[in-house]
Write a protein that holds these residues in place. Structure first.
Motif, short mmCIF file in Angstrom:
data_model
loop_
_atom_site.label_atom_id
_atom_site.label_comp_id
_atom_site.label_asym_id
_atom_site.label_seq_id
_atom_site.Cartn_x
_atom_site.Cartn_y
_atom_site.Cartn_z
N ASP A 1 -0.14 76.57 28.29
CA ASP A 1 -1.18 76.03 27.43
C ASP A 1 -2.19 75.31 28.31
O ASP A 1 -1.95 75.08 29.50
N GLU A 2 -3.33 74.92 27.76
CA GLU A 2 -4.34 74.28 28.59
C GLU A 2 -5.35 73.53 27.73
O GLU A 2 -5.43 73.72 26.51
N SER A 3 -6.11 72.69 28.42
CA SER A 3 -7.21 71.96 27.79
C SER A 3 -8.32 72.93 27.41
O SER A 3 -8.57 73.92 28.09
N LEU A 4 -9.02 72.62 26.32
CA LEU A 4 -10.17 73.42 25.92
C LEU A 4 -11.41 73.08 26.74
O LEU A 4 -12.39 73.82 26.72
N LEU A 5 -11.37 71.95 27.45
CA LEU A 5 -12.47 71.56 28.31
C LEU A 5 -11.97 71.40 29.74
O LEU A 5 -10.85 70.94 29.96
N THR A 6 -12.79 71.77 30.72
CA THR A 6 -12.44 71.57 32.12
C THR A 6 -13.20 70.38 32.68
O THR A 6 -14.15 69.88 32.06
N ILE A 7 -12.77 69.91 33.87
CA ILE A 7 -13.42 68.77 34.50
C ILE A 7 -13.90 69.15 35.90
O ILE A 7 -13.39 70.10 36.51
N ASP A 8 -14.87 68.38 36.40
CA ASP A 8 -15.38 68.62 37.75
C ASP A 8 -14.76 67.61 38.72
O ASP A 8 -13.85 66.85 38.36
N GLU A 9 -15.28 67.59 39.95
CA GLU A 9 -14.69 66.74 40.98
C GLU A 9 -14.85 65.26 40.69
O GLU A 9 -14.14 64.42 41.26
N ASN A 10 -15.76 64.91 39.80
CA ASN A 10 -15.96 63.51 39.41
C ASN A 10 -15.28 63.17 38.09
O ASN A 10 -15.58 62.15 37.47
N TYR A 11 -14.41 64.07 37.63
CA TYR A 11 -13.62 63.87 36.41
C TYR A 11 -14.46 63.88 35.14
O TYR A 11 -14.05 63.36 34.10
N ASN A 12 -15.62 64.49 35.19
CA ASN A 12 -16.44 64.63 34.00
C ASN A 12 -16.22 66.00 33.37
O ASN A 12 -16.03 67.01 34.07
N PHE A 13 -16.25 66.06 32.04
CA PHE A 13 -16.09 67.33 31.35
C PHE A 13 -17.27 68.25 31.67
O PHE A 13 -18.41 67.81 31.81
N THR A 14 -16.97 69.54 31.78
CA THR A 14 -17.99 70.54 32.06
C THR A 14 -18.12 71.49 30.87
O THR A 14 -17.33 71.44 29.92
N GLN A 15 -19.08 72.41 30.97
CA GLN A 15 -19.28 73.42 29.93
C GLN A 15 -18.61 74.74 30.30
O GLN A 15 -18.91 75.78 29.71
N ASP A 16 -17.67 74.71 31.25
CA ASP A 16 -17.07 75.94 31.76
C ASP A 16 -15.69 76.24 31.22
O ASP A 16 -15.03 77.19 31.67
N GLY A 17 -15.21 75.45 30.28
CA GLY A 17 -13.88 75.67 29.74
C GLY A 17 -13.87 76.62 28.56
O GLY A 17 -14.84 77.35 28.30
N ALA A 18 -12.78 76.60 27.82
CA ALA A 18 -12.64 77.46 26.65
C ALA A 18 -13.55 77.03 25.50
O ALA A 18 -13.72 77.75 24.52
N ALA A 19 -14.13 75.85 25.63
CA ALA A 19 -15.08 75.35 24.63
C ALA A 19 -16.24 74.67 25.33
O ALA A 19 -16.14 74.23 26.47
N THR A 20 -17.35 74.58 24.63
CA THR A 20 -18.52 73.85 25.11
C THR A 20 -18.77 72.68 24.16
O THR A 20 -18.16 72.60 23.08
N PHE A 21 -19.67 71.78 24.55
CA PHE A 21 -19.92 70.61 23.71
C PHE A 21 -21.37 70.18 23.82
O PHE A 21 -22.06 70.45 24.80
N GLU A 22 -21.81 69.47 22.79
CA GLU A 22 -23.18 68.94 22.74
C GLU A 22 -23.10 67.49 22.28
O GLU A 22 -22.52 67.19 21.23
N VAL A 23 -23.70 66.60 23.07
CA VAL A 23 -23.62 65.16 22.81
C VAL A 23 -24.87 64.68 22.08
O VAL A 23 -25.99 65.06 22.43
N ASN A 24 -24.67 63.85 21.06
CA ASN A 24 -25.77 63.19 20.36
C ASN A 24 -25.49 61.68 20.40
O ASN A 24 -24.80 61.15 19.54
N GLU A 25 -26.03 61.02 21.43
CA GLU A 25 -25.74 59.59 21.61
C GLU A 25 -26.30 58.76 20.46
O GLU A 25 -25.69 57.76 20.05
N GLU A 26 -27.44 59.15 19.93
CA GLU A 26 -28.06 58.39 18.84
C GLU A 26 -27.16 58.36 17.61
O GLU A 26 -27.03 57.32 16.96
N GLU A 27 -26.53 59.50 17.30
CA GLU A 27 -25.65 59.57 16.14
C GLU A 27 -24.20 59.28 16.49
O GLU A 27 -23.32 59.36 15.64
#
Length: 589
Positions: free
Chosen positions: A87-113
């Motif tokens: 099994d695995e995470s739907l999101l992958t991370i980069d060398e700085n431990y931040n989520f990337t858009q290269d995993g099994a899912a992508t994401f879109e952030v809305n800081e205002e909401e």
């Protein structure tokens, strides 16, 4: 007060014991010191891969694995080492431990909401062929937040979701902050939008709802879907399980990244005492962990390449300061280890540089703070933590009123009563016993009567069962933590964190942990200043003290191609790419 000649005698005995134990069970056959900087992180192999093949992965543990094979319910490292294969995470991370858009899912952030919308790729399927859906991912949140959930995942990562606490308390039938849009996308809205969210603050694991929904939440962790027939979306499929001993997996031809190179993987429990022999004989190709104390004597094995990296982990001594009640830490000022002077003296009494050098030939090294150097943006090397100083330790205890009243060589407590400190430490590896005895001798050298719990080391499952249950027989313990991708330590030291095993809490700790995930902390410099303060607070209050930071050293058989210490975006290597260059593992010459 302990007489000075007794102090000096114990110090000499301690030094002698350290060198004797090193010769018997720790360190290498010489004094060579190694550096983690000398190791590669990826196993490259110029030989051509064959088609198919199978490998054996050695799960190094001195006890059977528990077999809770689901991300939502497992609690021990041996189980997650198995889960990661199927099994695995739907999101992958980069060398700085931040989520990337290269995993099994992508994401879109809305800081205002204060929201994040997730979209799962169309070709991501469960092992039974059913698509992984938004409902599956949301269902994972619903299970963990459910009032009958009996796992350890529910905490601050979930409570910041809008409507989660009402759902968890049984006041609502659904989580108001989660909205499913269609089969593949949904949005989570947060009461508090924190910088941790884009690191490890999002729960990135789904559950196949079509299989679990008929099982009551309180019974899931013991169900066949978790214990005997686990299912995932990863590159390999569980074919059979021998409970506590081994798991056989075959490739998932429908894996979303592509068909795996290998035909299958066998995960087999290997006792730490025979791990070197198993590697030499080619019985295993890879291992979950390798005792760094055994590297110096085996560094020249002809059939493997050693990979290495700085571990996201530290070893520590913890002090029991309270108990766990109704999902919250309750500090008890009457606990035996409640006096910070006693705790600080015990830190000064141990020489962790000597532990790292003599037992691990430099592959573990003195730790100073509870944020390890695996997180260089936040680990603060300038903080002055207690160092090895027997005279200072003795002075602290003298000034605090811990006096040897009956002149038997051991200090009584501040009320003149006998002081016996029960120490829990885990078995595993050649150095476990000598290191535990080294600490006991170190504390004896400052007049403290520290006794090994039950007179012996505790096996892994028993150790954590007793520590987690706040066994009153345990006063101090030696543990280790792997830290999360995000630097936020709330999951280990927060007031509502089950893993807060010392049961420590304070208003200042609450404040700093909250500030570290506040909106202001989106400014990295501000967040760094908060966690500098937090590291200083932990050094001042000593609910635990770190002993050594750790290197990961992994021997990899020479037939292996495309193996990385970390399978993620930081290396660009994933498990489905694993391959072999010949059918049989190489044996050492």
């Amino acid at each position: 007060m302990i007489k000075s000649n007794l102090r000096n005698f114990l110090a000499v005995v301690l030094l002698t014991v350290l060198f004797i134990l090193t010769a018997c069970g720790g360190g290498g056959s010489d004094d060579e010191i190694f550096s983690i900087d000398d190791f590669e992180q990826i196993k490259t192999n110029e030989d051509e891969a064959i088609e198919g093949g199978t490998i054996t992965f050695g799960l190094v543990t001195d006890s059977p694995f528990e077999g809770t094979l689901n991300y939502n319910f497992y609690s021990g490292n041996p189980d997650v080492q198995i889960i990661n294969w199927f099994d695995e995470s739907l999101l992958t991370i980069d060398e700085n431990y931040n989520f990337t858009q290269d995993g099994a899912a992508t994401f879109e952030v809305n800081e205002e909401e204060k929201s994040i919308t997730f979209t799962i790729r169309d070709n991501v399927n469960w092992h039974d062929g059913e698509p992984v859906t938004a409902e599956d991912w949301v269902y994972s949140y619903e299970v963990i937040g459910h009032p009958e959930y009996d796992g350890v995942r529910y905490g601050s990562d979930f409570t910041i979701i809008e409507g989660m606490e009402a759902y968890h308390n049984g006041e609502a039938d659904s989580i108001s902050g989660i909205e499913i849009h269609d089969e593949k996308s949904f949005t989570i809205t947060y009461d508090q939008f924190t910088p941790s969210l884009l690191a490890s603050g999002i729960w990135t694991y789904a559950m196949p709802k079509h299989l679990f929904e008929e099982i009551p939440v309180g019974e899931m962790s013991s169900s066949d879907l978790v214990r005997r027939e686990p299912i995932g979306m990863g590159p390999f499929i569980v074919e059979s399980i021998t409970p506590g001993e081994s798991v056989t997996l075959v490739k998932n031809e429908d894996y979303w990244r592509g068909e795996p190179n290998l035909d299958g993987v066998t995960v087999r429990v290997i006792n730490p005492n025979v791990v070197v022999q198993s590697i030499q004989n080619g019985e295993v190709d890879l291992v979950s962990t390798f005792p760094t104390d055994q590297y110096p004597d085996n560094k020249d094995l002809s059939n493997v390449q050693y990979l290495g990296d700085v571990d996201n982990a530290y070893t520590y001594i913890g002090f029991k300061l309270g108990r766990w009640e109704d999902g919250e830490v309750v500090v008890d000022p009457e606990m035996k280890m409640a006096d910070v002077n006693l705790r600080r003296a015990m830190w000064h009494a141990v020489d962790n540089n000597a532990i790292g050098t003599r037992f691990y030939n430099g592959l573990r090294w003195n730790a100073t703070t509870l944020i390890p150097p695996s997180h260089p943006d936040y680990h603060d090397e300038t903080i002055e933590a207690p160092t090895y100083d027997v005279d200072k330790a003795n002075q602290i205890l003298d000034d605090a009123g811990y006096i040897d009243v009956d002149e038997d060589g051991f200090r009584e407590d501040r009320d003149g009563n006998e002081l016996v400190i029960n120490f829990a430490s885990m078995s595993g590896g050649d150095t476990a016993e000598p290191i535990a005895q080294y600490y006991i001798q170190s504390w004896e050298a400052i007049g403290l009567n520290v006794q090994l719990l039950d007179g012996r080391l505790q096996e892994f499952n028993t150790f954590y069962d007793r520590v987690e249950a706040d066994d009153p027989e345990i006063d101090i313990y030696q543990g280790a933590w792997g830290v999360a991708s995000d630097v936020d330590p709330t999951g280990l030291y927060g007031r509502n964190a089950m893993f807060n095993y010392p049961r420590y809490a304070s208003e200042e700790n609450d404040r700093l942990l909250a500030e570290g995930v506040s909106e202001a902390a989106f400014d990295q410099e501000y967040r760094q200043s908060v966690y500098k303060e937090w590291q200083e607070l932990m050094v001042e209050e000593v609910p635990v003290f770190p002993t050594v930071y750790r290197a990961i050293i992994i021997p990899v058989n020479n037939r292996i191609k495309n193996y990385a210490v970390d399978f993620d975006e930081s290396t660009g290597i994933y498990r489905y790419q694993l391959a072999v260059t010949q059918d049989e593992a190489f044996k050492a010459e």
